[in-house]
Motif scaffolding. Structure first.
Motif, short mmCIF file in Angstrom:
data_model
loop_
_atom_site.label_atom_id
_atom_site.label_comp_id
_atom_site.label_asym_id
_atom_site.label_seq_id
_atom_site.Cartn_x
_atom_site.Cartn_y
_atom_site.Cartn_z
N LEU A 199 0.54 -1.29 0.11
CA LEU A 199 -0.18 -0.31 -0.02
C LEU A 199 1.39 1.46 0.13
CD1 LEU A 199 -2.98 -0.69 2.50
CD2 LEU A 199 -3.31 -0.20 -0.14
N SER A 200 2.26 1.12 1.17
CA SER A 200 3.16 2.53 0.75
C SER A 200 3.66 2.32 -0.79
CB SER A 200 3.96 2.19 1.92
OG SER A 200 5.16 3.13 1.60
N VAL A 208 -2.23 -4.44 -7.94
CA VAL A 208 -2.39 -5.26 -6.57
C VAL A 208 -2.60 -6.74 -5.95
CG1 VAL A 208 -2.02 -4.79 -3.95
CG2 VAL A 208 -1.80 -3.27 -5.11
N VAL A 209 -2.45 -7.96 -6.39
CA VAL A 209 -2.38 -9.20 -6.53
C VAL A 209 -2.29 -9.03 -4.74
CG1 VAL A 209 -1.88 -11.31 -7.14
CG2 VAL A 209 -1.93 -10.15 -8.25
N VAL A 216 -8.11 -8.47 6.12
CA VAL A 216 -8.92 -7.94 4.72
C VAL A 216 -10.10 -6.55 4.95
CG1 VAL A 216 -10.45 -8.76 2.82
CG2 VAL A 216 -8.54 -9.64 3.55
N GLU A 217 -10.90 -6.89 6.04
CA GLU A 217 -12.15 -6.00 6.17
C GLU A 217 -11.67 -4.80 7.01
OE1 GLU A 217 -14.69 -9.62 7.50
OE2 GLU A 217 -14.19 -8.42 9.31
N TYR A 218 -10.33 -4.40 7.51
CA TYR A 218 -9.85 -3.37 8.11
C TYR A 218 -9.42 -2.45 6.84
CZ TYR A 218 -6.44 0.11 9.78
OH TYR A 218 -6.19 1.01 10.02
N ILE A 219 -8.32 -3.23 5.69
CA ILE A 219 -8.21 -2.57 4.42
C ILE A 219 -8.78 -1.91 3.48
CG2 ILE A 219 -6.10 -3.22 2.30
CD1 ILE A 219 -4.80 -2.85 4.95
N LEU A 220 -10.08 -2.91 3.39
CA LEU A 220 -11.01 -2.39 2.71
C LEU A 220 -11.75 -1.07 3.29
CD1 LEU A 220 -12.28 -6.24 1.09
CD2 LEU A 220 -10.69 -4.22 -0.13
N ALA A 232 -10.10 4.46 -5.67
CA ALA A 232 -9.38 5.44 -5.28
C ALA A 232 -8.36 5.41 -6.23
CB ALA A 232 -9.91 6.36 -4.72
N ILE A 233 -7.54 4.80 -5.31
CA ILE A 233 -5.82 5.42 -4.88
C ILE A 233 -5.59 4.37 -6.55
CG2 ILE A 233 -5.42 5.80 -2.55
CD1 ILE A 233 -3.94 3.01 -2.22
N THR A 234 -5.64 3.14 -6.73
CA THR A 234 -5.84 1.83 -7.51
C THR A 234 -6.26 2.04 -8.77
OG1 THR A 234 -7.65 0.61 -6.74
CG2 THR A 234 -4.93 0.58 -6.24
N LYS A 235 -7.51 3.31 -9.46
CA LYS A 235 -8.04 3.60 -10.53
C LYS A 235 -7.56 3.53 -11.44
CE LYS A 235 -8.65 8.95 -10.18
NZ LYS A 235 -9.83 9.90 -9.98
#
Length: 121
Positions: free
Chosen positions: A19-20, A33-34, A43-47, A54-57
């Motif tokens: 993510l950084s 990202v894979v 997973v829930e926390y990150i999502l 938005a950062i990977t649009k």
């Protein structure tokens, strides 16, 4: 990263440096990202904490969830985020990403823009 397209593969908590990397190059390069993770809470926390869409649009985000508990997912996941259960076949996944960018078909920003139009209609 000297290329305009890159693929970052992470597992578990390895999503943190990934993510950084994605945040550092957001808007400058495509960092696809894979991520493979079995911890539903992570997973829930990150999502919920990060606006991954938005950062990977202009990129794809593939999440392979290998845990057993059902995930509590946000209701408005962007079209460029794909969540699968089970382990990935990395060769097929990475080849698919490369093929999409090479051919120009189904690019993430097109998916993201189409979803925004529907949401704002």
């Amino acid at each position: 990263v000297t290329t305009s397209n890159a693929i970052a593969v992470a597992s578990g908590i390895g999503i943190t440096p990934t993510l950084s990397l994605v945040l550092n190059y957001a808007g400058k390069k495509r960092i696809n990202v894979v991520w493979v993770c079995r911890d539903p809470g992570l997973v829930e926390y990150i999502l919920h904490k990060f606006d991954i869409g938005a950062i990977t649009k202009k990129s794809y985000a593939f999440i392979f969830y290998t845990g057993t508990r059902e995930l509590a997912l946000p209701k408005d996941l962007p079209a460029n985020i794909f969540i699968f259960t089970g382990r990935p076949h990395l060769e097929h996944t990475i080849t698919g990403i490369v093929t999409a960018f090479h051919s120009g078909d189904g690019l993430p920003e097109e998916m993201y823009e189409a979803q925004e139009k529907i949401a704002n209609a």
